[in-house]
Design an enzyme around this catalytic site. Structure first.
Site, PDB file in Angstrom:
ATOM      1  N   CYS A  73      32.928  39.641  30.553  1.00 14.14           N
ATOM      2  CA  CYS A  73      32.556  38.406  31.259  1.00 14.14           C
ATOM      3  C   CYS A  73      32.198  38.779  32.699  1.00 14.14           C
ATOM      4  O   CYS A  73      32.707  39.766  33.229  1.00 14.14           O
ATOM      5  CB  CYS A  73      33.762  37.461  31.233  1.00 14.14           C
ATOM      6  SG  CYS A  73      33.558  35.980  32.246  1.00 14.14           S
ATOM      7  N   CYS A  86      32.368  27.720  50.482  1.00  9.22           N
ATOM      8  CA  CYS A  86      33.363  27.119  49.579  1.00  9.22           C
ATOM      9  C   CYS A  86      34.706  27.031  50.317  1.00  9.22           C
ATOM     10  O   CYS A  86      35.282  28.071  50.696  1.00  9.22           O
ATOM     11  CB  CYS A  86      33.496  27.946  48.306  1.00  9.22           C
ATOM     12  SG  CYS A  86      31.889  28.334  47.566  1.00  9.22           S
ATOM     13  N   ARG A  99      41.926  27.535  29.788  1.00 13.29           N
ATOM     14  CA  ARG A  99      42.648  28.632  30.465  1.00 13.29           C
ATOM     15  C   ARG A  99      43.519  28.133  31.606  1.00 13.29           C
ATOM     16  O   ARG A  99      43.036  27.490  32.537  1.00 13.29           O
ATOM     17  CB  ARG A  99      41.651  29.680  30.982  1.00 13.29           C
ATOM     18  CG  ARG A  99      42.335  30.927  31.553  1.00 13.29           C
ATOM     19  CD  ARG A  99      41.347  32.066  31.777  1.00 13.29           C
ATOM     20  NE  ARG A  99      40.554  32.280  30.583  1.00 13.29           N
ATOM     21  CZ  ARG A  99      39.227  32.204  30.539  1.00 13.29           C
ATOM     22  NH1 ARG A  99      38.551  31.974  31.617  1.00 13.29           N
ATOM     23  NH2 ARG A  99      38.587  32.387  29.404  1.00 13.29           N
ATOM     24  N   CYS A 133      31.716  29.821  30.400  1.00 15.84           N
ATOM     25  CA  CYS A 133      33.079  29.638  30.908  1.00 15.84           C
ATOM     26  C   CYS A 133      32.938  28.797  32.171  1.00 15.84           C
ATOM     27  O   CYS A 133      32.365  29.258  33.158  1.00 15.84           O
ATOM     28  CB  CYS A 133      33.711  30.988  31.215  1.00 15.84           C
ATOM     29  SG  CYS A 133      35.288  30.855  32.083  1.00 15.84           S
ATOM     30  N   CYS A 135      36.876  40.362  32.999  1.00 15.58           N
ATOM     31  CA  CYS A 135      35.935  39.553  33.768  1.00 15.58           C
ATOM     32  C   CYS A 135      35.717  40.156  35.152  1.00 15.58           C
ATOM     33  O   CYS A 135      36.670  40.344  35.917  1.00 15.58           O
ATOM     34  CB  CYS A 135      36.466  38.131  33.897  1.00 15.58           C
ATOM     35  SG  CYS A 135      35.365  37.076  34.855  1.00 15.58           S
ATOM     36  N   CYS A 164      31.054  36.824  51.623  1.00 20.40           N
ATOM     37  CA  CYS A 164      30.116  35.925  50.942  1.00 20.40           C
ATOM     38  C   CYS A 164      29.540  34.898  51.923  1.00 20.40           C
ATOM     39  O   CYS A 164      30.239  34.373  52.784  1.00 20.40           O
ATOM     40  CB  CYS A 164      30.824  35.213  49.790  1.00 20.40           C
ATOM     41  SG  CYS A 164      29.725  34.150  48.842  1.00 20.40           S
ATOM     42  N   CYS A 216      37.815  29.270  49.513  1.00 19.16           N
ATOM     43  CA  CYS A 216      37.661  30.674  49.093  1.00 19.16           C
ATOM     44  C   CYS A 216      38.012  31.709  50.157  1.00 19.16           C
ATOM     45  O   CYS A 216      37.468  31.697  51.264  1.00 19.16           O
ATOM     46  CB  CYS A 216      36.239  30.912  48.590  1.00 19.16           C
ATOM     47  SG  CYS A 216      36.074  32.563  47.863  1.00 19.16           S
TER      48      CYS A 216
HETATM   49  N1  SAM Z   1      30.860  33.919  43.832  1.00 22.08           N
HETATM   50  C1  SAM Z   1      30.885  33.497  42.482  1.00 22.08           C
HETATM   51  C2  SAM Z   1      30.961  31.989  42.338  1.00 22.08           C
HETATM   52  O1  SAM Z   1      31.331  31.302  43.278  1.00 22.08           O
HETATM   53  O2  SAM Z   1      30.643  31.526  41.249  1.00 22.08           O
HETATM   54  C3  SAM Z   1      31.989  34.132  41.658  1.00 22.08           C
HETATM   55  C4  SAM Z   1      33.350  34.353  42.246  1.00 22.08           C
HETATM   56  S1  SAM Z   1      34.254  32.884  42.730  1.00 22.08           S
HETATM   57  C5  SAM Z   1      35.590  33.573  43.595  1.00 22.08           C
HETATM   58  C6  SAM Z   1      34.900  32.302  41.170  1.00 22.08           C
HETATM   59  C7  SAM Z   1      35.765  31.056  41.154  1.00 22.08           C
HETATM   60  O3  SAM Z   1      37.062  31.350  41.667  1.00 22.08           O
HETATM   61  C8  SAM Z   1      35.331  29.874  41.991  1.00 22.08           C
HETATM   62  O4  SAM Z   1      34.334  29.122  41.384  1.00 22.08           O
HETATM   63  C9  SAM Z   1      36.617  29.067  42.089  1.00 22.08           C
HETATM   64  O5  SAM Z   1      36.684  28.140  41.041  1.00 22.08           O
HETATM   65  C10 SAM Z   1      37.712  30.134  41.942  1.00 22.08           C
HETATM   66  N2  SAM Z   1      38.493  30.272  43.175  1.00 22.08           N
HETATM   67  C11 SAM Z   1      38.121  30.915  44.306  1.00 22.08           C
HETATM   68  N3  SAM Z   1      39.070  30.808  45.258  1.00 22.08           N
HETATM   69  C12 SAM Z   1      40.078  30.095  44.729  1.00 22.08           C
HETATM   70  C13 SAM Z   1      41.329  29.646  45.240  1.00 22.08           C
HETATM   71  N4  SAM Z   1      41.714  29.901  46.466  1.00 22.08           N
HETATM   72  N5  SAM Z   1      42.139  28.936  44.414  1.00 22.08           N
HETATM   73  C14 SAM Z   1      41.732  28.660  43.145  1.00 22.08           C
HETATM   74  N6  SAM Z   1      40.560  29.060  42.617  1.00 22.08           N
HETATM   75  C15 SAM Z   1      39.733  29.752  43.391  1.00 22.08           C
HETATM   76  C1  DTB Z   2      38.376  31.133  37.503  1.00 24.93           C
HETATM   77  O1  DTB Z   2      38.194  29.956  37.114  1.00 24.93           O
HETATM   78  N1  DTB Z   2      39.413  31.535  38.214  1.00 24.93           N
HETATM   79  C2  DTB Z   2      39.299  32.942  38.533  1.00 24.93           C
HETATM   80  C3  DTB Z   2      38.007  33.353  37.784  1.00 24.93           C
HETATM   81  N2  DTB Z   2      37.539  32.116  37.260  1.00 24.93           N
HETATM   82  C4  DTB Z   2      36.967  34.103  38.461  1.00 24.93           C
HETATM   83  C5  DTB Z   2      39.331  33.219  39.982  1.00 24.93           C
HETATM   84  C6  DTB Z   2      40.574  32.691  40.682  1.00 24.93           C
HETATM   85  C7  DTB Z   2      40.544  33.180  42.089  1.00 24.93           C
HETATM   86  C8  DTB Z   2      41.785  32.857  42.851  1.00 24.93           C
HETATM   87  C9  DTB Z   2      41.717  33.355  44.252  1.00 24.93           C
HETATM   88  C10 DTB Z   2      41.601  34.843  44.382  1.00 24.93           C
HETATM   89  O2  DTB Z   2      42.368  35.599  43.745  1.00 24.93           O
HETATM   90  O3  DTB Z   2      40.759  35.297  45.171  1.00 24.93           O
HETATM   91 FE1  SF4 Z   3      31.292  33.025  47.646  1.00 24.39          FE
HETATM   92 FE2  SF4 Z   3      33.839  32.433  47.213  1.00 24.39          FE
HETATM   93 FE3  SF4 Z   3      32.015  30.525  47.084  1.00 24.39          FE
HETATM   94 FE4  SF4 Z   3      32.060  32.441  45.164  1.00 24.39          FE
HETATM   95  S1  SF4 Z   3      33.642  30.913  45.579  1.00 24.39           S
HETATM   96  S2  SF4 Z   3      30.262  31.628  46.237  1.00 24.39           S
HETATM   97  S3  SF4 Z   3      32.748  34.171  46.411  1.00 24.39           S
HETATM   98  S4  SF4 Z   3      32.581  31.707  48.910  1.00 24.39           S
END
Ligand code: SAM
Ligand code: DTB
Ligand code: SF4
Length: 332
Positions: A131, A59, A263, A191, A99, A55, A62
């Site tokens: 979702c 973030c 959740r 959500c 989802c 990506c 992430c």
């Molecule tokens: N790329 C899209 C976005 O950012 O909306 C969808 C996927 S993104 C991985 C969805 C959500 O996962 C993020 O908004 C964040 O709240 C959560 N998330 C990602 N990495 C995480 C982590 N290491 N610990 C907790 N939550 C995480």
């Molecule tokens: C949300 O609030 N938590 C989920 C879902 N929406 C998409 C994602 C959590 C991701 C945790 C890190 C991972 O497994 O990559």
């Molecule tokens: Fe990309 Fe992860 Fe940010 Fe979603 S949370 S926009 S997957 S870097």
């Protein structure tokens, strides 16, 4: 409209609730939870990463951001049939919401999006609440997802507007709010929640909760995630949050948004059964189930079934709200 369901919470009111002594806070939240929801039910949702890694966003939490070395392999968009097999497996294991997550900054109008629309149709036809979380959407993309049968769209605010720039620089809080507006306008349920453990202050958490609870319509679900600290990301050394903080977030969200599904999201592998039980007591009524979130581990269906047995909880049926609404219409 009941006086408990409000969209005009002031920051001082939210702060006062958040800072209530913990046991009083849990009691108040548990009371409202019983007033507005069937507390024996917990919604069981399963996640699938349909497009992983690579990506372009930054973030800081992430594992899927291309710029950090986290060891996550990049995987192109999955095929529809394979996704439907995962959805069927999740349904068979007791999940009612499926989802699909993609590591995209935003959706583009191309063949990949057409394939996602097909996946949405397919999961909807399985009778599950479908979702997606695909990044930013335009108004017309939200409409196409709605037409394909999308039930909910996940798009998190993650933290306060003030703290946002410390966590993400490649998009703004307003970008986020704009997509949420498109989702709402298309008639898809919202959500939207956040993460604790990003290095935010208590006031950042309070501000985020106020933003959620003063939306013209509360999000239908609010995920509360504990940071899963990932090696290679800027937040890899962040301290693990105290479970008390999770409980405080959940209880405050429950009081501010009594009817919303709150959740208990990422972080459950680090929590004991007693800690999770306190979260359910404080108003959590939804979980992610299945041994993987998007890229990180999660308790297995068997472990969660044992927890449900122990606590006397049951999985909530799919489309419950809609069915109740239709029943009321027929009775009138
Ligand atoms: N790329 C899209 C976005 O950012 O909306 C969808 C996927 S993104 C991985 C969805 C959500 O996962 C993020 O908004 C964040 O709240 C959560 N998330 C990602 N990495 C995480 C982590 N290491 N610990 C907790 N939550 C995480
Ligand atoms: C949300 O609030 N938590 C989920 C879902 N929406 C998409 C994602 C959590 C991701 C945790 C890190 C991972 O497994 O990559
Ligand atoms: Fe990309 Fe992860 Fe940010 Fe979603 S949370 S926009 S997957 S870097």
């Amino acid at each position: 409209m009941s006086k408990d369901i409000r969209n005009n919470w002031t920051i001082d009111e939210v702060r006062a609730i958040y800072n209530t002594p913990l046991l009083d806070l849990v009691f108040k939240a548990a009371f409202l939870h019983r007033k507005y929801n069937d507390t024996s039910e917990v919604q069981v949702c399963t996640l699938l990463s349909i497009k992983t890694g690579g990506c372009s966003e930054d973030c800081a939490y992430c594992p899927q951001a291309a710029r950090y070395n986290t060891g996550v392999d990049v995987q192109a968009l999955m095929q529809k049939d394979e996704v439907l097999q995962y959805a069927q497996k999740a349904k068979d294991a007791g999940s009612t919401r499926f989802c699909m997550g993609a590591a995209w900054r935003e959706v583009r109008d191309n063949r990949d999006f057409d394939r996602v629309l097909d996946m949405v149709k397919g999961v909807d036809e399985l009778g599950m609440e479908v979702c997606c979380t695909l990044g930013m959407l335009t108004e017309s993309q939200a409409e196409k997802l709605a037409d394909a049968g999308l039930h909910a769209y996940n798009h998190n605010l993650d933290t306060s507007a003030e703290h946002y720039g410390e966590i993400i620089t490649t998009r703004t809080y307003d970008d986020r709010l704009q997509t949420l507006g498109h989702v709402r306008k298309a008639g898809i349920t919202v959500c939207c929640g956040g993460i604790i453990g990003l290095g935010e202050t208590h006031d950042d958490r309070i501000q985020m909760l106020q933003t959620l609870a003063t939306m013209p319509q509360h999000p239908e679900s609010v995920p509360v995630n504990a940071l899963v600290a990932i090696k290679g990301t800027p937040l890899e050394n962040n301290q693990k949050i105290e479970n008390w903080d999770m409980v405080r977030m959940i209880a405050t969200a429950r009081i501010l948004m009594p009817k919303t599904m709150v959740r208990l999201s990422a972080g459950r592998t680090e929590m004991s059964l007693a800690e999770q039980a306190l979260c359910f007591m404080a108003g959590a009524n939804s979980i992610f189930a299945g041994d993987k979130l998007l890229t990180t581990p999660n308790p297995s269906f068997d472990e969660d079934n044992a927890m449900f047995d122990l606590l006397g909880l049951q999985p909530r049926k799919a489309f419950k709200e809609e069915k109740e609404y239709l029943r009321e219409m027929v009775e009138v």
